[in-house]
Motif scaffolding. Sequence first.
Motif, short mmCIF file in Angstrom:
data_model
loop_
_atom_site.label_atom_id
_atom_site.label_comp_id
_atom_site.label_asym_id
_atom_site.label_seq_id
_atom_site.Cartn_x
_atom_site.Cartn_y
_atom_site.Cartn_z
N GLN A 18 75.80 90.46 5.83
CA GLN A 18 74.88 91.32 6.56
C GLN A 18 75.64 92.27 7.49
O GLN A 18 75.25 93.42 7.66
CB GLN A 18 73.89 90.48 7.37
N VAL A 19 76.74 91.78 8.07
CA VAL A 19 77.59 92.65 8.90
C VAL A 19 78.18 93.76 8.03
O VAL A 19 78.18 94.93 8.42
CB VAL A 19 78.71 91.84 9.59
N ALA A 20 78.68 93.40 6.85
CA ALA A 20 79.27 94.39 5.95
C ALA A 20 78.24 95.45 5.54
O ALA A 20 78.53 96.64 5.58
CB ALA A 20 79.85 93.70 4.71
N ALA A 21 77.05 95.01 5.17
CA ALA A 21 76.00 95.95 4.78
C ALA A 21 75.60 96.84 5.96
O ALA A 21 75.42 98.06 5.79
CB ALA A 21 74.79 95.20 4.23
N ALA A 22 75.49 96.25 7.15
CA ALA A 22 75.13 97.03 8.34
C ALA A 22 76.20 98.08 8.64
O ALA A 22 75.89 99.21 9.04
CB ALA A 22 74.93 96.10 9.54
N TRP A 23 77.47 97.72 8.44
CA TRP A 23 78.56 98.67 8.68
C TRP A 23 78.48 99.85 7.71
O TRP A 23 78.62 101.01 8.10
CB TRP A 23 79.91 97.97 8.56
N ASP B 205 88.31 97.77 1.77
CA ASP B 205 88.91 98.31 2.99
C ASP B 205 87.83 98.71 3.99
O ASP B 205 87.98 98.50 5.20
CB ASP B 205 89.79 99.52 2.68
N LEU B 206 86.73 99.28 3.50
CA LEU B 206 85.64 99.66 4.39
C LEU B 206 84.97 98.44 5.01
O LEU B 206 84.63 98.44 6.19
CB LEU B 206 84.61 100.51 3.63
N ILE B 207 84.79 97.40 4.20
CA ILE B 207 84.20 96.16 4.72
C ILE B 207 85.11 95.58 5.81
O ILE B 207 84.65 95.20 6.89
CB ILE B 207 83.96 95.14 3.59
N ASP B 208 86.41 95.56 5.55
CA ASP B 208 87.36 95.04 6.53
C ASP B 208 87.35 95.90 7.80
O ASP B 208 87.43 95.37 8.91
CB ASP B 208 88.76 94.96 5.93
N GLU B 209 87.23 97.19 7.65
CA GLU B 209 87.13 98.09 8.80
C GLU B 209 85.93 97.72 9.67
O GLU B 209 86.01 97.68 10.90
CB GLU B 209 87.00 99.53 8.30
N GLY B 210 84.80 97.44 9.02
CA GLY B 210 83.60 97.03 9.76
C GLY B 210 83.78 95.70 10.45
O GLY B 210 83.36 95.52 11.61
N PHE B 211 84.41 94.76 9.78
CA PHE B 211 84.67 93.45 10.39
C PHE B 211 85.57 93.62 11.62
O PHE B 211 85.32 93.03 12.67
CB PHE B 211 85.33 92.50 9.39
N LYS B 212 86.62 94.44 11.49
CA LYS B 212 87.53 94.66 12.62
C LYS B 212 86.81 95.33 13.78
O LYS B 212 87.05 95.00 14.95
CB LYS B 212 88.72 95.51 12.17
N ALA B 213 85.92 96.29 13.47
CA ALA B 213 85.16 96.97 14.52
C ALA B 213 84.26 95.97 15.25
O ALA B 213 84.15 96.00 16.49
CB ALA B 213 84.33 98.11 13.92
N LEU B 214 83.64 95.08 14.52
CA LEU B 214 82.79 94.04 15.14
C LEU B 214 83.64 93.15 16.04
O LEU B 214 83.29 92.92 17.21
CB LEU B 214 82.11 93.19 14.07
#
Length: 149
Positions: free
Chosen positions: A133-138, A72-81
């Motif tokens: 890398q996006v997920a880790a950065a988030w 869910d946190l990874i998806d949150e970061g993807f959506k924010a991007l």
Amino acid sequence: MARPKKRPDRAQLLTSAAQILDTGGNPAEAEAVREALTELTRAKARDDNPTLSLWTYPETWRAAQQAGSIPDLIDEGFKALLAGKFTPKKAPRSSGGGRATFSGRADVDRQQEVTAYIEAHADELGWAPSPRQVAAAWLEYKFGPYKRT
């Protein structure tokens, strides 16, 4: 006839157990439970929900696990991007610096959206990060030692 109560998801139970152990002053046991949770996450990967290898700090990973579901946190970061509300920062090159590899799941369709977005915005981002890398950065942005609020 009454339906039996739905049993909590095993990942939710392990996350709760790790939090209880941390709160109770048992960090070694909490870490062991988190490692079991990582293995469970890796085992649950499917073609439509593959595992991403994330290179991040153990402290960041623990804080993210305590905050909720890693997928869910990874998806949150993807959506924010994708909404233009998050710009992933390039991690400094190093031979480790205390970082380790962790596993998190992410929807393959969302990963494809992220890849397309990155391809279209690489110049303004200054680099072309992969979905992992996006997920880790988030996670670093939200929970890391260098988090920016």
